[in-house]
Design an enzyme around this catalytic site. Structure first.
Site, PDB file in Angstrom:
ATOM      1  N   GLU A 112       0.866  -1.067  -0.012  1.00 51.35           N
ATOM      2  CA  GLU A 112       0.144  -0.011  -0.036  1.00 51.35           C
ATOM      3  C   GLU A 112       0.780   1.284   0.106  1.00 51.35           C
ATOM      4  OE1 GLU A 112      -2.042  -3.180   2.796  1.00 51.35           O
ATOM      5  OE2 GLU A 112       0.157  -2.446   1.909  1.00 51.35           O
ATOM      6  N   CYS A 115      -2.773  -3.900   7.250  1.00 50.30           N
ATOM      7  CA  CYS A 115      -2.176  -4.188   8.543  1.00 50.30           C
ATOM      8  C   CYS A 115      -2.743  -2.983   9.348  1.00 50.30           C
ATOM      9  CB  CYS A 115      -0.968  -4.275   8.787  1.00 50.30           C
ATOM     10  SG  CYS A 115       0.122  -3.008   8.081  1.00 50.30           S
ATOM     11  N   CYS A 141      -0.843   0.161   7.856  1.00 57.35           N
ATOM     12  CA  CYS A 141      -1.214   0.494   6.494  1.00 57.35           C
ATOM     13  C   CYS A 141      -2.710   1.305   6.370  1.00 57.35           C
ATOM     14  CB  CYS A 141      -1.039  -0.566   5.390  1.00 57.35           C
ATOM     15  SG  CYS A 141       0.638  -0.790   5.052  1.00 57.35           S
ATOM     16  N   ALA A 144      14.852 -36.741  -3.385  1.00 56.19           N
ATOM     17  CA  ALA A 144      15.271 -36.972  -4.592  1.00 56.19           C
ATOM     18  C   ALA A 144      15.545 -38.734  -4.669  1.00 56.19           C
ATOM     19  CB  ALA A 144      16.684 -36.617  -5.174  1.00 56.19           C
ATOM     20  N   ARG A 198      14.357 -22.953  -2.727  1.00 56.31           N
ATOM     21  CA  ARG A 198      14.700 -22.774  -1.203  1.00 56.31           C
ATOM     22  C   ARG A 198      14.407 -21.109  -0.964  1.00 56.31           C
ATOM     23  NH1 ARG A 198      20.514 -25.753  -0.993  1.00 56.31           N
ATOM     24  NH2 ARG A 198      19.822 -27.977  -0.994  1.00 56.31           N
ATOM     25  N   THR A 222      22.206 -36.462   7.879  1.00 53.80           N
ATOM     26  CA  THR A 222      22.419 -35.653   6.378  1.00 53.80           C
ATOM     27  C   THR A 222      23.635 -34.907   6.552  1.00 53.80           C
ATOM     28  OG1 THR A 222      20.124 -36.017   6.011  1.00 53.80           O
ATOM     29  CG2 THR A 222      21.357 -34.204   4.861  1.00 53.80           C
ATOM     30  N   ASP A 264      26.884 -35.538   4.500  1.00 56.92           N
ATOM     31  CA  ASP A 264      27.020 -34.641   3.269  1.00 56.92           C
ATOM     32  C   ASP A 264      27.786 -33.550   3.540  1.00 56.92           C
ATOM     33  OD1 ASP A 264      25.657 -36.740   1.794  1.00 56.92           O
ATOM     34  OD2 ASP A 264      23.684 -35.826   1.758  1.00 56.92           O
ATOM     35  N   PRO A 304      15.457 -40.365   4.999  1.00 48.54           N
ATOM     36  CA  PRO A 304      14.349 -40.956   4.944  1.00 48.54           C
ATOM     37  C   PRO A 304      13.593 -41.213   6.309  1.00 48.54           C
ATOM     38  CG  PRO A 304      15.846 -42.507   4.359  1.00 48.54           C
ATOM     39  CD  PRO A 304      16.316 -41.349   4.337  1.00 48.54           C
TER      40      PRO A 304
END
Length: 330
Positions: free
Chosen positions: A54, A79, A88, A158, A190, A202, A206, A273
């Site tokens: 706005e 708001c 606003c 994946a 992401r 994980t 990795d 998993p």
């Protein structure tokens, strides 16, 4: 009215320009229409902490005096409280805009209905619910968070064509399922989430960065589940000052509510998993994204991917030689 839908559609187009930059705020667009039916100004919420739609729309009007004869179209209820910016709703009152058309009410308990009440109390004509399904869909993460009091959760993984997740091959080399297109698409995705959820397994296997280096958007915060307290600052994500570590026995529902309390409205997973199955078992998901690679692991595949619950809607896209299946639950 049909004319209201036309201008609200434009406001939705503008709102979407903030995608990937407004987290954990919603995407909002605003259009100001003059008495002759032409667009006198428009704007959108560019980034978290920045001016609201706005404010930007009003600032774009070349002749502020015309505002007293204009209609403002805004995708989300203005708001009514002081946050990072002034309310606003009060700005619209001060500028004496006589009519405001709102796509959807704000689900945030601090705002919901109060903005409309302020406007109507000041004598402004207010219409609500114009293209409401589209407005809610645009900000489904924000709406989910404020109605369920937990982040919107996207489960992402994946897997191979024969249904296995990324497991170690002979010689210790991990199977690669992603290609440059899916990798860039993931980094773009992401940027649209407040946080990325991972597990200690994980991180140890990795040592991922979990950032958006292949896309010009904001990197999400990292939330690492480390109940066994196995992680240290030798790992990339532990070196980031805003990383959240969940290292107690709190159940998943309580952990997700804790994230909501900290202002996190959306989470994407980058985990194994075990954590994925736990989230599915607890019904803590709103969307699933699966990259299905043409690679087959055969006898080398030792980690079967989670099963997707039945009765959900699927859409698929192809990125090079990889199929991305998206399942929506809301």
């Amino acid at each position: 009215m049909e004319i209201d839908s036309r201008y609200m559609a434009r406001a939705l187009q503008l709102a979407a320009l903030g995608r990937g930059h407004t987290c954990s705020n919603p995407m909002v667009g605003a259009v100001i229409v003059g008495p002759d039916g032409s667009i006198a100004g428009e704007g959108y919420h560019h980034c978290f902490g920045g001016a609201h739609a706005e404010v930007n729309a009003i600032a774009s009007v070349s002749d502020p005096g015309i505002l007293r004869r204009c209609t403002m179209y805004v995708t989300l209820e203005p708001c009514s409280h002081y946050g990072k910016t002034p309310p606003c709703a009060q700005l619209l009152i001060d500028r004496q805009i006589p009519r405001v058309v709102i796509g959807s009410l704000d689900p945030n308990a601090k705002v919901s209905g109060r903005g409309v009440e302020m406007l109507r109390g000041a004598g402004i004509e207010v219409s609500t619910g114009v293209m409401e399904p589209e407005c809610r869909q645009l900000n489904r993460k924000f709406f989910t968070a404020h109605t369920k009091h937990r982040p919107y959760i996207l489960l992402k993984w994946a897997m191979s064509a024969d249904g296995y997740m990324d497991c170690k091959r002979t010689g210790g080399t991990a199977a690669r399922f992603s290609n440059p297109l899916t990798q860039m698409a993931l980094h773009r995705l992401r940027s649209e989430f407040d946080a990325v959820l991972t597990g200690s397994g994980t991180v140890k296997a990795d040592n991922p960065r979990l950032d958006t280096r292949f896309w010009p958007g904001n990197s999400p915060r990292v939330v690492a589940m480390d109940r066994s307290k196995r992680l240290s600052d030798k790992y990339e994500v532990l070196r980031r000052p805003d990383t959240i570590i969940i290292d107690n026995s709190t159940d998943l529902h309580a952990a997700m509510h804790h994230l909501f309390v900290q202002g996190i409205t959306s989470v994407i997973t980058e985990c194994g998993p075990t954590l994925l199955r736990a989230l599915i078992a607890e019904n803590l998901y709103d969307e699933v994204r699966i990259e299905i690679s043409p690679v087959k692991l055969g006898e080398k595949g030792t980690c079967p991917a989670p099963a997707i619950p039945e009765g959900i809607r699927h859409t698929s896209s192809v990125y090079g030689n990889t199929i991305v299946s998206i399942s929506n639950f809301n």
